[in-house]
Motif scaffolding. Structure first.
Motif, PDB file in Angstrom:
ATOM      1  N   ARG A 323       0.847  -1.187   0.000  1.00  0.00           N
ATOM      2  CA  ARG A 323       0.000   0.000   0.000  1.00  0.00           C
ATOM      3  C   ARG A 323       0.883   1.236   0.000  1.00  0.00           C
ATOM      4  O   ARG A 323       1.952   1.254   0.602  1.00  0.00           O
ATOM      5  CB  ARG A 323      -0.923   0.011   1.215  1.00  0.00           C
ATOM      6  CG  ARG A 323      -2.014   1.093   1.131  1.00  0.00           C
ATOM      7  CD  ARG A 323      -3.278   0.638   1.778  1.00  0.00           C
ATOM      8  NE  ARG A 323      -4.387   1.590   1.585  1.00  0.00           N
ATOM      9  CZ  ARG A 323      -5.182   1.606   0.551  1.00  0.00           C
ATOM     10  NH1 ARG A 323      -5.005   0.726  -0.427  1.00  0.00           N
ATOM     11  NH2 ARG A 323      -6.171   2.479   0.451  1.00  0.00           N
ATOM     12  N   ARG A 348     -11.557  12.754   8.647  1.00  0.00           N
ATOM     13  CA  ARG A 348     -12.577  11.778   8.274  1.00  0.00           C
ATOM     14  C   ARG A 348     -12.589  11.492   6.776  1.00  0.00           C
ATOM     15  O   ARG A 348     -13.380  10.684   6.311  1.00  0.00           O
ATOM     16  CB  ARG A 348     -13.950  12.286   8.719  1.00  0.00           C
ATOM     17  CG  ARG A 348     -14.058  12.506  10.225  1.00  0.00           C
ATOM     18  CD  ARG A 348     -15.475  12.878  10.637  1.00  0.00           C
ATOM     19  NE  ARG A 348     -15.564  13.144  12.072  1.00  0.00           N
ATOM     20  CZ  ARG A 348     -15.479  14.349  12.615  1.00  0.00           C
ATOM     21  NH1 ARG A 348     -15.305  15.405  11.828  1.00  0.00           N
ATOM     22  NH2 ARG A 348     -15.582  14.509  13.913  1.00  0.00           N
ATOM     23  N   ARG A 349     -11.729  12.146   6.032  1.00  0.00           N
ATOM     24  CA  ARG A 349     -11.705  11.941   4.582  1.00  0.00           C
ATOM     25  C   ARG A 349     -11.131  10.566   4.239  1.00  0.00           C
ATOM     26  O   ARG A 349     -10.280  10.033   4.952  1.00  0.00           O
ATOM     27  CB  ARG A 349     -10.853  13.030   3.925  1.00  0.00           C
ATOM     28  CG  ARG A 349     -11.325  14.443   4.231  1.00  0.00           C
ATOM     29  CD  ARG A 349     -10.446  15.477   3.579  1.00  0.00           C
ATOM     30  NE  ARG A 349     -10.927  16.837   3.838  1.00  0.00           N
ATOM     31  CZ  ARG A 349     -10.583  17.889   3.132  1.00  0.00           C
ATOM     32  NH1 ARG A 349      -9.742  17.755   2.117  1.00  0.00           N
ATOM     33  NH2 ARG A 349     -11.060  19.083   3.425  1.00  0.00           N
ATOM     34  N   THR A 350     -11.574  10.023   3.125  1.00  0.00           N
ATOM     35  CA  THR A 350     -11.061   8.735   2.662  1.00  0.00           C
ATOM     36  C   THR A 350      -9.557   8.820   2.444  1.00  0.00           C
ATOM     37  O   THR A 350      -9.054   9.757   1.817  1.00  0.00           O
ATOM     38  CB  THR A 350     -11.748   8.330   1.347  1.00  0.00           C
ATOM     39  OG1 THR A 350     -13.153   8.243   1.574  1.00  0.00           O
ATOM     40  CG2 THR A 350     -11.214   6.999   0.845  1.00  0.00           C
ATOM     41  N   GLY A 351      -8.848   7.853   2.971  1.00  0.00           N
ATOM     42  CA  GLY A 351      -7.402   7.795   2.786  1.00  0.00           C
ATOM     43  C   GLY A 351      -6.609   8.549   3.826  1.00  0.00           C
ATOM     44  O   GLY A 351      -5.378   8.524   3.786  1.00  0.00           O
ATOM     45  N   HIS A 353      -5.303   8.667   7.440  1.00  0.00           N
ATOM     46  CA  HIS A 353      -5.117   7.879   8.662  1.00  0.00           C
ATOM     47  C   HIS A 353      -5.165   8.778   9.882  1.00  0.00           C
ATOM     48  O   HIS A 353      -5.786   8.438  10.894  1.00  0.00           O
ATOM     49  CB  HIS A 353      -3.780   7.137   8.594  1.00  0.00           C
ATOM     50  CG  HIS A 353      -3.411   6.432   9.868  1.00  0.00           C
ATOM     51  ND1 HIS A 353      -4.062   5.303  10.290  1.00  0.00           N
ATOM     52  CD2 HIS A 353      -2.464   6.716  10.818  1.00  0.00           C
ATOM     53  CE1 HIS A 353      -3.533   4.897  11.441  1.00  0.00           C
ATOM     54  NE2 HIS A 353      -2.575   5.739  11.787  1.00  0.00           N
ATOM     55  N   ALA A 384      -3.236   5.180   0.118  1.00  0.00           N
ATOM     56  CA  ALA A 384      -4.045   4.895  -1.069  1.00  0.00           C
ATOM     57  C   ALA A 384      -3.424   3.708  -1.785  1.00  0.00           C
ATOM     58  O   ALA A 384      -2.371   3.195  -1.397  1.00  0.00           O
ATOM     59  CB  ALA A 384      -4.114   6.109  -1.983  1.00  0.00           C
ATOM     60  N   GLU A 385      -4.068   3.297  -2.863  1.00  0.00           N
ATOM     61  CA  GLU A 385      -3.529   2.177  -3.635  1.00  0.00           C
ATOM     62  C   GLU A 385      -2.273   2.591  -4.379  1.00  0.00           C
ATOM     63  O   GLU A 385      -1.324   1.807  -4.512  1.00  0.00           O
ATOM     64  CB  GLU A 385      -4.579   1.662  -4.615  1.00  0.00           C
ATOM     65  CG  GLU A 385      -4.140   0.418  -5.379  1.00  0.00           C
ATOM     66  CD  GLU A 385      -5.232  -0.135  -6.271  1.00  0.00           C
ATOM     67  OE1 GLU A 385      -4.934  -1.081  -7.032  1.00  0.00           O
ATOM     68  OE2 GLU A 385      -6.377   0.361  -6.208  1.00  0.00           O
ATOM     69  N   GLU A 389      -1.770   9.126  -5.618  1.00  0.00           N
ATOM     70  CA  GLU A 389      -3.053   9.373  -4.964  1.00  0.00           C
ATOM     71  C   GLU A 389      -2.856   9.679  -3.483  1.00  0.00           C
ATOM     72  O   GLU A 389      -3.479  10.600  -2.934  1.00  0.00           O
ATOM     73  CB  GLU A 389      -3.958   8.151  -5.135  1.00  0.00           C
ATOM     74  CG  GLU A 389      -5.361   8.333  -4.572  1.00  0.00           C
ATOM     75  CD  GLU A 389      -6.196   7.065  -4.715  1.00  0.00           C
ATOM     76  OE1 GLU A 389      -7.349   7.072  -4.240  1.00  0.00           O
ATOM     77  OE2 GLU A 389      -5.686   6.069  -5.286  1.00  0.00           O
ATOM     78  N   ILE A 393      -3.857  13.184  -1.545  1.00  0.00           N
ATOM     79  CA  ILE A 393      -4.708  13.215  -0.353  1.00  0.00           C
ATOM     80  C   ILE A 393      -4.018  14.011   0.758  1.00  0.00           C
ATOM     81  O   ILE A 393      -4.636  14.850   1.431  1.00  0.00           O
ATOM     82  CB  ILE A 393      -5.035  11.788   0.122  1.00  0.00           C
ATOM     83  CG1 ILE A 393      -5.941  11.087  -0.890  1.00  0.00           C
ATOM     84  CG2 ILE A 393      -5.693  11.814   1.503  1.00  0.00           C
ATOM     85  CD1 ILE A 393      -6.122   9.596  -0.626  1.00  0.00           C
ATOM     86  N   THR A 397      -5.346  17.574   2.323  1.00  0.00           N
ATOM     87  CA  THR A 397      -5.659  17.600   3.750  1.00  0.00           C
ATOM     88  C   THR A 397      -4.920  18.725   4.460  1.00  0.00           C
ATOM     89  O   THR A 397      -5.502  19.442   5.286  1.00  0.00           O
ATOM     90  CB  THR A 397      -5.306  16.246   4.385  1.00  0.00           C
ATOM     91  OG1 THR A 397      -6.015  15.200   3.712  1.00  0.00           O
ATOM     92  CG2 THR A 397      -5.659  16.225   5.859  1.00  0.00           C
TER      93      THR A 397
END
Length: 410
Positions: A323, A348-351, A353, A384-385, A389, A393, A397
Motif C-alpha cells: 500500500r 474523516r476523509r477517505t485515505g 489515517h 491509497a492504492e 493518490e 490526499i 488535507t
C-alpha cells in the motif's frame, strides 16, 4: 510471575502505540516527561521524569518501590544510553552502555564506521570555534556542522561560505552538552530510512521509506524534512545495496541484538552513505504506523520479545500487503495564531489515517521561526492504492487545516 516492562521515553506521537502494549502478560511502567491521556490509560504505573536522564528515572523507580524490571526499551525516543544503563542496573537484556554511546555520539560512530571501511563523507571533530574554522577549510564548503551529542536534527546546520563558519560553529557548540561538534562534507542525493532488527549477525529488515526533502534548504542554514514515502522509488537492487551498508554498519557497531533505525544517503553517483544508525525503534510514528500501514508489519511484538530476551519471530516481519503511504509535515515558521480548530474535522476523509498538530496551539499562540526538525506545525498520514493518490490526499488535507494566523501589521 508477571513480567515487569518499562517503556522509558515516548517519541512524538508514539503514545498511540502504548495502548497496544497493554497485556495481562506484563505490568507496564511508563516513564515520560510528557504524560498524555493515552500514557495514563496504558500504564499500570506512570512515572513523570526526564527519560533522557538515567539518574532521574532510577530515582522515580525507587520512589515508586520498583526493585525489579524484566525488560526496558523506548518508543522512538532517542535515549539508547539511558536504556542501557537501566538494563544493566536491573539485569535486563540490552546492549552495553559503550555500544549505545558508540552509535549515539556522532564522532565515535564515524570513527568506528570509517575503521570498518564504510563509505563516509569527509569529516572532522572540533571542540572550539578555531578548530571548526580549520576543519571546514580542510574539508571544503559547503559543509554540515552538527553537535556530536544531540538528536532530532537539533543544531544541524549547513555552512555555505567561510563567513558563516564561525557563527554557525558557535551555535552548534552552544547546543552540545559535551562541547564537541562534527564538521562533515555536504553530499547531495536521496535519503532513506531503513528499520530492522539485528539478531545473531542477521539483519531482518521490516521497513524501508524515502525521506521527503523537497523543501530541505528553504530554511537555511537549518534543514527541513518534509516526511516519509512508501513504497520507495529505489529499485529492489538499490534497496539491497542500502541494506548491505546498514548490515555492515550494525556489525561494526556491535548492534546485536537490537532494533535499528537508520538515515541513509544515496548520492547521485550511486554512493551509499550511512548518515545515522542507532539502536532504537524508528520514531515519529514511522515504524509503528506509517510502515505498518504500507506493509502490514507490526514491529512492536518483536521489540517486546527482544527487551525480554526472548527469540525474534522473523516470520512476523514479512510484508503482508502493498500500500502507498505518505507522512507529510508543515513547518512551524512564525506567526500568531488567530483561530484553531480540531484537526480531526479533516481526518474523516477517505485515505486519511490521521491529521495532527505538532505544537500546542490556541488563539494567541506565538509560533517561533523554524529552527530545526522539532519545529513541526502540523502533519498528516495518508494512504491509497497508488503513491500519487496518497500524496494528493496528503496535500489536500494539509491545505484544509483548521488554522488561521493573524495578518501581519503593516
Amino acid at each position: 510471575m508477571t513480567d515487569r516492562l518499562l517503556v522509558c521515553g515516548i517519541g512524538s506521537g508514539m503514545d498511540r502505540s502504548l495502548l497496544e502494549l497493554r497485556s495481562p502478560q506484563w505490568e507496564l511502567i511508563v516513564a515520560t516527561d510528557h504524560p498524555t491521556d493515552r500514557a495514563r490509560a496504558a500504564a499500570d504505573l506512570l512515572l513523570v521524569c526526564d527519560p533522557n536522564d538515567a539518574v532521574a528515572v532510577l530515582a522515580e523507580l525507587s520512589a515508586a518501590g520498583v526493585d525489579r524490571l524484566d525488560g526496558v526499551f523506548s518508543l522512538g525516543a532517542d535515549n539508547p544510553p539511558v536504556i542501557s544503563v537501566l538494563a544493566g542496573r536491573f539485569g535486563c537484556p540490552g546492549l552495553p552502555l559503550e555500544t549505545a554511546l558508540d552509535c549515539t555520539l556522532k564522532d565515535r560512530r564515524l570513527r568506528i564506521l570509517r575503521a570498518a571501511g564504510l563509505d563516509l563523507p569527509r569529516f572532522a571533530t572540533a571542540e572550539s570555534v578555531g578548530e571548526a574554522v580549520r576543519a571546514a577549510a580542510d574539508i571544503g564548503l559547503p559543509a554540515v556542522i552538527k553537535p556530536s551529542d544531540q538528536t532530532g536534527s537539533l543544531g544541524v546546520l549547513k555552512v555555505e561560505s567561510a563567513a558563516q563558519v564561525r557563527t554557525l560553529a558557535e551555535e552548534a557548540l552552544r547546543l552540545s552538552p559535551g562541547g564537541r561538534i562534527v564538521i562533515e562534507e555536504f553530499l547531495e542525493g536521496t535519503e532513506h530510512t531503513l528499520a530492522a532488527f539485528m539478531v545473531d549477525g542477521e539483519l531482518h529488515r521490516f521497513g524501508f521509506a524515502d525521506r521527503e526533502y523537497g523543501r530541505k534548504e528553504e530554511f537555511a542554514p537549518h534543514f527541513f524534512e518534509g516526511g516519509d514515502t512508501l513504497p520507495s522509488r529505489l529499485t529492489p537492487e538499490q534497496i539491497e545495496e542500502v541494506t548491505d551498508t546498514v548490515r555492515r554498519g550494525a556489525r561494526a557497531l556491535r548492534l546485536d541484538p537490537a532494533v535499528i533505525n537508520t538515515d541513509v544517503l544515496r548520492t547521485h553517483d550511486g554512493r551509499v552513505i550511512l548518515l545515522e544508525i542507532t539502536c532504537r525503534l524508528t520514531g515519529a510514528r514511522i515504524a509503528t504506523e506509517v510502515m505498518r500501514l504500507a506493509t502490514g508489519v507490526d514491529p512492536l511484538p518483536n521489540v517486546v520479545r527482544l527487551a525480554l530476551g526472548k527469540p525474534l519471530l522473523p516470520a512476523e516481519l514479512a510484508p503482508r500487503q502493498p500500500r502507498a503511504v505518505v507522512q507529510r509535515f508543515v513547518p512551524a515558521d512564525g506567526g500568531v495564531v488567530e483561530w484553531v480548530g480540531d484537526p480531526r474535522d479533516v481526518a474523516r476523509r477517505t485515505g486519511v489515517h490521521d491529521v495532527f498538530w505538532g505544537l500546542d496551539l490556541a488563539p494567541g499562540t506565538v509560533v517561533p521561526p523554524y529552527r530545526g526538525g522539532a519545529d513541526v506545525l502540523a502533519g498528516v498520514i495518508a494512504h491509497a492504492e497508488h503513491l500519487a493518490e496518497a500524496e494528493a490526499i496528503a496535500e489536500r488535507t494539509l491545505r484544509a487545516l483548521p488554522l488561521r494566523f493573524k495578518a501581519a501589521s503593516p
